[in-house]
Design a protein around this motif. Structure first.
Motif, mmCIF file in Angstrom:
data_model
loop_
_atom_site.group_PDB
_atom_site.id
_atom_site.type_symbol
_atom_site.label_atom_id
_atom_site.label_comp_id
_atom_site.label_asym_id
_atom_site.label_seq_id
_atom_site.Cartn_x
_atom_site.Cartn_y
_atom_site.Cartn_z
ATOM 1 N N SER A 20 -0.369 5.614 -16.913
ATOM 2 C CA SER A 20 -0.706 5.627 -15.968
ATOM 3 C C SER A 20 -0.314 4.297 -15.294
ATOM 4 O O SER A 20 -0.262 3.823 -13.524
ATOM 5 C CB SER A 20 -2.874 4.761 -15.465
ATOM 6 N N ARG A 21 0.370 3.358 -16.013
ATOM 7 C CA ARG A 21 0.869 2.168 -14.660
ATOM 8 C C ARG A 21 2.004 2.804 -14.474
ATOM 9 O O ARG A 21 2.382 2.561 -13.596
ATOM 10 C CB ARG A 21 0.804 1.152 -16.244
ATOM 11 N N LEU A 22 3.302 3.605 -15.357
ATOM 12 C CA LEU A 22 3.893 4.353 -14.588
ATOM 13 C C LEU A 22 3.877 5.342 -13.024
ATOM 14 O O LEU A 22 4.809 4.931 -12.575
ATOM 15 C CB LEU A 22 4.576 5.275 -15.769
ATOM 16 N N LYS A 23 3.005 5.337 -13.320
ATOM 17 C CA LYS A 23 2.461 6.545 -12.189
ATOM 18 C C LYS A 23 2.145 5.343 -10.864
ATOM 19 O O LYS A 23 2.455 5.308 -9.559
ATOM 20 C CB LYS A 23 1.005 7.197 -12.209
ATOM 21 N N LEU A 24 1.648 4.246 -11.557
ATOM 22 C CA LEU A 24 0.771 3.266 -9.913
ATOM 23 C C LEU A 24 2.420 2.365 -9.485
ATOM 24 O O LEU A 24 2.428 2.637 -8.263
ATOM 25 C CB LEU A 24 -0.031 2.165 -10.999
ATOM 26 N N VAL A 25 2.685 2.260 -10.603
ATOM 27 C CA VAL A 25 4.065 1.881 -10.583
ATOM 28 C C VAL A 25 5.337 2.687 -9.528
ATOM 29 O O VAL A 25 5.466 1.928 -8.689
ATOM 30 C CB VAL A 25 5.388 1.382 -11.788
ATOM 31 N N GLY A 26 4.942 3.967 -9.746
ATOM 32 C CA GLY A 26 5.463 4.689 -8.788
ATOM 33 C C GLY A 26 5.062 5.140 -7.630
ATOM 34 O O GLY A 26 5.607 5.409 -6.495
ATOM 35 N N VAL A 27 3.718 5.564 -8.103
ATOM 36 C CA VAL A 27 2.726 5.281 -6.399
ATOM 37 C C VAL A 27 3.483 3.292 -5.419
ATOM 38 O O VAL A 27 3.479 4.042 -4.284
ATOM 39 C CB VAL A 27 1.664 5.025 -6.107
ATOM 40 N N LEU A 28 3.119 2.971 -5.980
ATOM 41 C CA LEU A 28 3.369 1.514 -5.272
ATOM 42 C C LEU A 28 5.084 1.660 -4.663
ATOM 43 O O LEU A 28 4.900 0.561 -3.843
ATOM 44 C CB LEU A 28 3.133 0.284 -6.277
ATOM 45 N N ALA A 29 5.838 1.916 -5.223
ATOM 46 C CA ALA A 29 7.523 1.863 -4.825
ATOM 47 C C ALA A 29 7.624 2.189 -3.273
ATOM 48 O O ALA A 29 8.285 2.228 -3.287
ATOM 49 C CB ALA A 29 8.033 2.880 -6.078
ATOM 50 N N GLN A 30 6.716 3.154 -3.416
ATOM 51 C CA GLN A 30 6.866 3.840 -1.987
ATOM 52 C C GLN A 30 5.519 3.643 -0.958
ATOM 53 O O GLN A 30 5.897 3.165 0.320
ATOM 54 C CB GLN A 30 6.040 5.279 -2.525
ATOM 55 N N ARG A 31 4.389 2.961 -1.506
ATOM 56 C CA ARG A 31 3.912 1.957 -0.391
ATOM 57 C C ARG A 31 2.414 1.343 -0.896
ATOM 58 O O ARG A 31 2.188 1.269 -2.102
ATOM 59 C CB ARG A 31 3.569 3.013 0.746
ATOM 60 N N GLU A 32 2.320 0.535 0.239
ATOM 61 C CA GLU A 32 1.323 -0.162 -1.175
ATOM 62 C C GLU A 32 -0.334 1.024 -0.873
ATOM 63 O O GLU A 32 -0.323 1.287 0.213
ATOM 64 C CB GLU A 32 0.416 -1.487 0.583
ATOM 65 N N CYS A 33 -1.017 -0.196 -1.605
ATOM 66 C CA CYS A 33 -2.326 0.628 -2.110
ATOM 67 C C CYS A 33 -3.257 -0.019 -2.007
ATOM 68 O O CYS A 33 -3.222 -0.851 -2.621
ATOM 69 C CB CYS A 33 -2.053 2.457 -2.661
ATOM 70 N N SER A 34 -4.281 0.047 -1.807
ATOM 71 C CA SER A 34 -5.173 -0.226 -2.348
ATOM 72 C C SER A 34 -5.887 0.398 -3.621
ATOM 73 O O SER A 34 -5.452 1.339 -3.873
ATOM 74 C CB SER A 34 -6.707 0.166 -0.922
ATOM 75 N N VAL A 35 -7.147 -0.204 -4.311
ATOM 76 C CA VAL A 35 -7.866 -0.442 -5.656
ATOM 77 C C VAL A 35 -7.875 1.531 -5.214
ATOM 78 O O VAL A 35 -8.200 2.229 -6.247
ATOM 79 C CB VAL A 35 -8.371 -1.099 -6.330
ATOM 80 N N GLU A 36 -9.465 1.169 -4.754
ATOM 81 C CA GLU A 36 -10.217 2.602 -4.527
ATOM 82 C C GLU A 36 -8.551 3.859 -4.012
ATOM 83 O O GLU A 36 -9.484 4.829 -4.741
ATOM 84 C CB GLU A 36 -10.817 2.681 -3.047
ATOM 85 N N GLU A 37 -7.994 3.355 -3.055
ATOM 86 C CA GLU A 37 -7.113 4.769 -3.064
ATOM 87 C C GLU A 37 -6.343 5.547 -4.356
ATOM 88 O O GLU A 37 -6.267 6.151 -4.470
ATOM 89 C CB GLU A 37 -5.901 4.218 -1.590
ATOM 90 N N LEU A 38 -6.297 3.988 -5.281
ATOM 91 C CA LEU A 38 -4.830 4.404 -6.302
ATOM 92 C C LEU A 38 -5.494 5.162 -7.182
ATOM 93 O O LEU A 38 -5.422 5.619 -7.613
ATOM 94 C CB LEU A 38 -4.689 3.257 -6.854
ATOM 95 N N ALA A 39 -7.099 4.532 -7.375
ATOM 96 C CA ALA A 39 -7.965 5.208 -8.057
ATOM 97 C C ALA A 39 -8.222 7.053 -8.066
ATOM 98 O O ALA A 39 -8.515 7.675 -8.858
ATOM 99 C CB ALA A 39 -9.438 4.552 -8.056
ATOM 100 N N THR A 40 -8.827 7.398 -6.725
ATOM 101 C CA THR A 40 -8.316 8.168 -6.084
ATOM 102 C C THR A 40 -7.254 9.466 -6.039
ATOM 103 O O THR A 40 -7.086 10.477 -6.671
ATOM 104 C CB THR A 40 -8.373 8.663 -4.500
ATOM 105 N N LEU A 41 -5.526 8.481 -6.293
ATOM 106 C CA LEU A 41 -4.573 9.577 -6.187
ATOM 107 C C LEU A 41 -4.669 9.798 -8.164
ATOM 108 O O LEU A 41 -3.575 10.754 -8.403
ATOM 109 C CB LEU A 41 -3.437 8.107 -5.513
ATOM 110 N N LEU A 42 -4.793 8.810 -8.310
ATOM 111 C CA LEU A 42 -4.510 8.973 -9.995
ATOM 112 C C LEU A 42 -5.230 9.469 -11.303
ATOM 113 O O LEU A 42 -5.728 9.507 -12.216
ATOM 114 C CB LEU A 42 -4.233 7.689 -11.401
ATOM 115 N N SER A 43 -6.925 9.786 -10.259
ATOM 116 C CA SER A 43 -8.589 10.375 -10.908
ATOM 117 C C SER A 43 -8.589 9.805 -12.289
ATOM 118 O O SER A 43 -9.078 10.037 -12.913
ATOM 119 C CB SER A 43 -7.459 11.847 -11.161
ATOM 120 N N LEU A 44 -8.687 7.709 -11.492
ATOM 121 C CA LEU A 44 -9.416 7.664 -12.725
ATOM 122 C C LEU A 44 -10.819 6.714 -11.383
ATOM 123 O O LEU A 44 -10.206 6.251 -10.692
ATOM 124 C CB LEU A 44 -7.981 6.557 -13.115
ATOM 125 N N LYS A 45 -11.005 5.332 -12.535
ATOM 126 C CA LYS A 45 -12.006 4.795 -12.111
ATOM 127 C C LYS A 45 -11.430 3.382 -11.471
ATOM 128 O O LYS A 45 -10.720 3.109 -11.905
ATOM 129 C CB LYS A 45 -13.351 4.302 -12.884
#
Lengths: 192, 192
Positions: A20-45
């Motif tokens: 999960s953290r690796l994915k987070l790093v991957g997404v955030l490398a591309q653009r800024e995100c809010s927590v809610e958005e990240l939760a949706t992208l990764l299918s986590l709460k």
DNA sequence: TGTCTAATTAGAAAAGTGTCTAATTAGAAG
DNA sequence: CTTCTAATTAGACACTTTTCTAATTAGACA
């Protein structure tokens, strides 16, 4: 160049050792995100995301800035690159290890010696080598000993001087010629 | 250059994310060791060392060769360097992430739309932006609409056409002049 | 062949980690 | 000031990982 200490390196690996953290790093490398958005992208709460982001923040890998009513997270690319580069070359790894390099030899000696006497001749090659190394240290360098003297010295530690004497020759820690023995320099010893 | 897939990278981090294994790598970078010796150096039991070495071997990071009655392990420096180099540049990380990038927008739309009707106007800026983006898509580009037409179109989806019409202007997705409205190109929209 | 040694495998206890729900906090907007 | 929303914190539960002891295997050497 400054190399990271063991603890930093270990933390880095621990933080990154999670999908999960690796994915987070991957997404955030591309653009800024809010927590809610990240939760949706990764299918986590959301709380799960918060938890992971907090860990990434410990290492300074991500940064947060408030924006309207959300928190926007982004990757600190410099921090990532720094950690990444500073990281393991095999040489820097080697320098991290602070184990006592002679712990092994000390333990073998402790196991086989008691009251300065050899309890038993080790069966295995490597251990025998260590014991013989200790034994040859009982002889002076650059001195020749007649066989009788050699036996007497060895017998201070163990009754089977014949075997041990022969082994010292075998391992090329001592040499014999014309009935006298002497120590060989360490460079000449058979390697373990 | 070949870049490692997510799975390999994750395995690598997981394997390295452990103090004992990191020490093992450190020791083995310096010299070959037997399991027993490593156990002494790290103050752990042999089975534990075996277990860690097995994990390191999964990744090909260490190699074993039998020698007399022991197994000698050493570091495969090449493998370590390869993994290390291939590893994370922030760019390669970014490319690893296979999350659906529009998942967030889809979810917002799913949340606020039902039977092609807008259930509620989102309160938060970002979500409202997404809904308006969808709404403006209901208008043809390069067509001018009198205010009455705009209201009628909006009212197909939500009764409060006044607010939504004003918002479309606010977010600069539409423009108004001389009583007529038209779509603006996406490039002109206020950024979210 | 049988004995001994080192390594591995099996299995269990203890600690650590990831994820969730529910409760709380901080801040924006009416 | 009150209400609402997003984020965080707290606490619980399930799953994984580390380490150990005991049992087994593989190989060396007598």
């Amino acid at each position: 160049m400054e190399s990271p200490d063991m603890q930093t390196l270990l933390s880095f690996f621990k933080i990154m050792a999670n999908g999960s953290r690796l994915k987070l790093v991957g997404v955030l490398a591309q653009r800024e995100c809010s927590v809610e958005e990240l939760a949706t992208l990764l299918s986590l709460k959301e709380p799960t995301i918060s938890h992971h982001l907090a860990k990434l923040r410990e290492l300074g890998l991500v940064q947060m800035r408030p924006d309207r009513n959300t928190h926007l997270y982004c990757l600190d690319t410099d921090a990532l690159n720094t950690l990444n580069k500073a990281m393991l070359t095999s040489t820097s790894i080697a320098s991290l290890t602070d184990v006592e390099p002679e712990a092994w030899e000390k333990k073998v000696l402790r196991t086989y010696l008691e009251d300065n006497c050899l309890k038993k001749i080790p069966a295995s090659h490597k251990k025998r080598w260590i014991i013989l190394k200790w034994l040859v240290g009982q002889f002076e360098p650059d001195v020749t000993y007649p066989e009788k003297a050699v036996n007497e010295i060895i017998q201070q530690f163990h009754p089977d001087s014949a075997t041990l004497r022969r082994e010292l020759i075998d391992y090329q820690m001592m040499q014999r010629e014309n009935g006298v023995y002497w120590r060989l320099p360490e460079i000449a010893w058979k390697t373990v």
